[in-house]
Each structure stands twice: as C-alpha cells, then as structure tokens.
Design a protein around this motif. Structure first.
Motif, PDB file in Angstrom:
ATOM      1  N   VAL A   1       2.347  -0.267 -13.701  1.00 22.37           N
ATOM      2  CA  VAL A   1       3.215  -1.432 -13.556  1.00 22.37           C
ATOM      3  C   VAL A   1       4.269  -1.164 -12.495  1.00 22.37           C
ATOM      4  CG1 VAL A   1       4.813  -2.960 -14.778  1.00 22.37           C
ATOM      5  CG2 VAL A   1       2.882  -1.960 -16.006  1.00 22.37           C
ATOM      6  N   THR A   2       4.460  -2.125 -11.586  1.00 18.71           N
ATOM      7  CA  THR A   2       5.537  -2.036 -10.606  1.00 18.71           C
ATOM      8  C   THR A   2       6.555  -3.137 -10.862  1.00 18.71           C
ATOM      9  OG1 THR A   2       4.174  -3.292  -9.038  1.00 18.71           O
ATOM     10  CG2 THR A   2       4.231  -0.902  -8.774  1.00 18.71           C
ATOM     11  N   GLY A   3       7.744  -2.985 -10.253  1.00 20.89           N
ATOM     12  CA  GLY A   3       8.869  -3.892 -10.473  1.00 20.89           C
ATOM     13  C   GLY A   3       8.624  -5.286  -9.949  1.00 20.89           C
ATOM     14  N   ASP A   4       8.928  -5.533  -8.721  1.00 25.41           N
ATOM     15  CA  ASP A   4       8.691  -6.851  -8.138  1.00 25.41           C
ATOM     16  C   ASP A   4       8.282  -6.687  -6.685  1.00 25.41           C
ATOM     17  OD1 ASP A   4       8.466  -9.516  -7.583  1.00 25.41           O
ATOM     18  OD2 ASP A   4      10.590  -9.811  -7.259  1.00 25.41           O
ATOM     19  N   LEU A   5       7.022  -6.395  -6.490  1.00 29.60           N
ATOM     20  CA  LEU A   5       6.476  -6.315  -5.137  1.00 29.60           C
ATOM     21  C   LEU A   5       5.948  -7.671  -4.691  1.00 29.60           C
ATOM     22  CD1 LEU A   5       4.535  -2.936  -5.400  1.00 29.60           C
ATOM     23  CD2 LEU A   5       6.876  -3.330  -4.626  1.00 29.60           C
ATOM     24  N   GLY A   6       5.686  -8.557  -5.634  1.00 29.19           N
ATOM     25  CA  GLY A   6       5.101  -9.842  -5.307  1.00 29.19           C
ATOM     26  C   GLY A   6       3.639  -9.686  -4.911  1.00 29.19           C
ATOM     27  N   ALA A   7       3.006 -10.782  -4.567  1.00 24.96           N
ATOM     28  CA  ALA A   7       1.574 -10.774  -4.241  1.00 24.96           C
ATOM     29  C   ALA A   7       1.286  -9.942  -2.996  1.00 24.96           C
ATOM     30  CB  ALA A   7       1.071 -12.206  -4.052  1.00 24.96           C
ATOM     31  N   LEU A   8       2.060 -10.135  -1.952  1.00 26.34           N
ATOM     32  CA  LEU A   8       1.836  -9.399  -0.708  1.00 26.34           C
ATOM     33  C   LEU A   8       2.126  -7.908  -0.906  1.00 26.34           C
ATOM     34  CD1 LEU A   8       1.211  -9.236   2.305  1.00 26.34           C
ATOM     35  CD2 LEU A   8       3.612  -9.800   2.743  1.00 26.34           C
ATOM     36  N   GLY A   9       3.255  -7.593  -1.520  1.00 18.09           N
ATOM     37  CA  GLY A   9       3.613  -6.202  -1.747  1.00 18.09           C
ATOM     38  C   GLY A   9       2.623  -5.478  -2.636  1.00 18.09           C
ATOM     39  N   SER A  10       2.080  -6.169  -3.637  1.00 17.21           N
ATOM     40  CA  SER A  10       1.077  -5.562  -4.515  1.00 17.21           C
ATOM     41  C   SER A  10      -0.192  -5.233  -3.745  1.00 17.21           C
ATOM     42  CB  SER A  10       0.746  -6.499  -5.683  1.00 17.21           C
ATOM     43  OG  SER A  10       1.832  -6.597  -6.555  1.00 17.21           O
ATOM     44  N   ARG A  11      -0.588  -6.141  -2.875  1.00 13.88           N
ATOM     45  CA  ARG A  11      -1.777  -5.887  -2.070  1.00 13.88           C
ATOM     46  C   ARG A  11      -1.556  -4.700  -1.130  1.00 13.88           C
ATOM     47  NH1 ARG A  11      -2.605 -10.306   1.296  1.00 13.88           N
ATOM     48  NH2 ARG A  11      -2.200  -9.087   3.128  1.00 13.88           N
ATOM     49  N   ILE A  12      -0.365  -4.639  -0.542  1.00 15.80           N
ATOM     50  CA  ILE A  12      -0.039  -3.514   0.341  1.00 15.80           C
ATOM     51  C   ILE A  12      -0.037  -2.210  -0.450  1.00 15.80           C
ATOM     52  CG2 ILE A  12       1.804  -2.491   1.735  1.00 15.80           C
ATOM     53  CD1 ILE A  12       2.531  -5.430   2.536  1.00 15.80           C
ATOM     54  N   LEU A  13       0.543  -2.215  -1.639  1.00  7.69           N
ATOM     55  CA  LEU A  13       0.563  -1.024  -2.486  1.00  7.69           C
ATOM     56  C   LEU A  13      -0.854  -0.547  -2.778  1.00  7.69           C
ATOM     57  CD1 LEU A  13       1.808   1.063  -4.450  1.00  7.69           C
ATOM     58  CD2 LEU A  13       1.698  -0.730  -6.201  1.00  7.69           C
ATOM     59  N   LYS A  14      -1.711  -1.451  -3.189  1.00  6.34           N
ATOM     60  CA  LYS A  14      -3.104  -1.077  -3.498  1.00  6.34           C
ATOM     61  C   LYS A  14      -3.806  -0.513  -2.266  1.00  6.34           C
ATOM     62  CE  LYS A  14      -3.345  -4.581  -7.064  1.00  6.34           C
ATOM     63  NZ  LYS A  14      -3.810  -5.912  -7.405  1.00  6.34           N
ATOM     64  N   ASP A  15      -3.556  -1.118  -1.112  1.00  5.24           N
ATOM     65  CA  ASP A  15      -4.169  -0.632   0.129  1.00  5.24           C
ATOM     66  C   ASP A  15      -3.649   0.763   0.494  1.00  5.24           C
ATOM     67  OD1 ASP A  15      -5.606  -2.983   0.369  1.00  5.24           O
ATOM     68  OD2 ASP A  15      -4.321  -3.837   1.936  1.00  5.24           O
ATOM     69  N   LEU A  16      -2.338   0.973   0.372  1.00  6.40           N
ATOM     70  CA  LEU A  16      -1.758   2.280   0.692  1.00  6.40           C
ATOM     71  C   LEU A  16      -2.313   3.372  -0.226  1.00  6.40           C
ATOM     72  CD1 LEU A  16       1.981   1.275   1.276  1.00  6.40           C
ATOM     73  CD2 LEU A  16       0.361   2.074   3.020  1.00  6.40           C
ATOM     74  N   CYS A  17      -2.428   3.079  -1.508  1.00  7.22           N
ATOM     75  CA  CYS A  17      -2.989   4.058  -2.452  1.00  7.22           C
ATOM     76  C   CYS A  17      -4.467   4.301  -2.165  1.00  7.22           C
ATOM     77  CB  CYS A  17      -2.780   3.594  -3.897  1.00  7.22           C
ATOM     78  SG  CYS A  17      -1.065   3.693  -4.434  1.00  7.22           S
ATOM     79  N   TRP A  18      -5.203   3.239  -1.906  1.00  7.28           N
ATOM     80  CA  TRP A  18      -6.644   3.364  -1.628  1.00  7.28           C
ATOM     81  C   TRP A  18      -6.897   4.218  -0.389  1.00  7.28           C
ATOM     82  CZ3 TRP A  18     -10.035   1.810   2.232  1.00  7.28           C
ATOM     83  CH2 TRP A  18     -11.389   1.900   1.895  1.00  7.28           C
ATOM     84  N   GLU A  19      -6.062   4.017   0.645  1.00  6.69           N
ATOM     85  CA  GLU A  19      -6.198   4.814   1.870  1.00  6.69           C
ATOM     86  C   GLU A  19      -6.031   6.310   1.612  1.00  6.69           C
ATOM     87  OE1 GLU A  19      -3.317   3.237   4.586  1.00  6.69           O
ATOM     88  OE2 GLU A  19      -4.471   1.403   4.942  1.00  6.69           O
ATOM     89  N   LYS A  20      -5.300   6.661   0.569  1.00  2.00           N
ATOM     90  CA  LYS A  20      -5.079   8.068   0.208  1.00  2.00           C
ATOM     91  C   LYS A  20      -6.036   8.531  -0.887  1.00  2.00           C
ATOM     92  CE  LYS A  20      -1.449   8.680   2.842  1.00  2.00           C
ATOM     93  NZ  LYS A  20      -1.368   9.601   3.924  1.00  2.00           N
ATOM     94  N   GLY A  21      -7.075   7.725  -1.169  1.00  2.00           N
ATOM     95  CA  GLY A  21      -8.098   8.120  -2.128  1.00  2.00           C
ATOM     96  C   GLY A  21      -7.762   7.855  -3.583  1.00  2.00           C
ATOM     97  N   CYS A  22      -6.818   6.964  -3.840  1.00  2.00           N
ATOM     98  CA  CYS A  22      -6.403   6.657  -5.211  1.00  2.00           C
ATOM     99  C   CYS A  22      -6.520   5.148  -5.432  1.00  2.00           C
ATOM    100  CB  CYS A  22      -4.964   7.125  -5.421  1.00  2.00           C
ATOM    101  SG  CYS A  22      -4.337   6.867  -7.074  1.00  2.00           S
TER     102      CYS A  22
END
Length: 142
Positions: free
Chosen positions: A40-61
C-alpha cells in the motif's frame, strides 16, 4: 531521500521515493512481493502508481498484483486529471478506516504499508527546482 523530477511539466510525485523504499525493503529482507497480501502506498494517484510499478518492474520486482494506493481508493481513478490529495491524509484515512478492520477480521494478514510524501512549495516549483520526496515502510501483520 529521493527527489521528484519534472517531465514534460508533469510532477512525478513520490513514486521514485516509494520505489526506492520498496526495493530496499525486499532486498534487505530477502522477501518477495507475494509475501504480502497488499503493498500500500500513500497518495501517488493513478499516474504515480503506474510509475511506481514501472520503476519496480525495471529493477526486477513486480508489485502489480498486490499494489494499491490510498489516493486511488478515495478518489475516482481518472489519470489525465492527476487527482490526489495529501499522502499523509490519504494514508491515515484508509489505513485506520479500511485496512485496520480487514486486519482485525483476518481478511488481510500482512501489509507492507509505504507512506509517501512530497514537500511541495510554490516557490520551489516556480524556480524549476526538484521537490524533495520521502517514503517509509511499515509491515503490519495479524
């Protein structure tokens, strides 16, 4: 502490800080995202959540299967409106009203709760400076 960057005029909020905290947690604990019912994250919103998932995925997570964002729970998910509110406010509201009851009933057993925040300032933004962002994690277990 990570700093958000402007990209074509869009603030990339606290997503880099949240990604850094999540990745550090998994690297340090040697756990996988599947060890948690929710991340669970605080308030990244739709765009921020997508960016978070992409950043983690790029690092293999890959956190896409169990990541939710408190801001997305409260607000309608309309990405092009860049909705959102206070990360601290959204986190407190959703954690204490929604997730707490799910933990108490046992429908959720383990949550990685990543509170996020950005130190927004109209002066800093107007000067084109980066915005300091922070994220910290707490594991909640039943």
């Amino acid at each position: 502490m990570q700093r958000a960057r402007f990209f074509y005029g869009v603030l990339l909020t606290s997503s880099p800080a949240a990604a850094d905290t999540i990745l550090t947690h998994f690297r340090t604990t040697k756990e996988e995202p599947a060890a948690y019912d929710l991340i669970v994250t605080g308030d990244l919103g739709a765009l921020g959540s997508r960016i978070l998932k992409d950043l983690c995925w790029e690092k293999g997570c890959d956190i896409s299967a169990n990541h939710v964002d408190c801001g997305e729970i409260i607000y309608n998910v309309i990405e092009d409106e860049f909705q959102g509110g206070s990360g601290a406010g959204c986190s407190a509201l959703v954690l204490n009203s929604y997730f707490h009851s799910k933990l108490m009933t046992g429908s959720l057993k383990r949550i990685l709760f990543v509170a996020t925040g950005a130190l927004l300032s109209t002066v800093t933004s107007g000067q084109g400076e980066s915005i300091p962002c922070i994220a910290h994690a707490v594991v909640l277990e039943r």
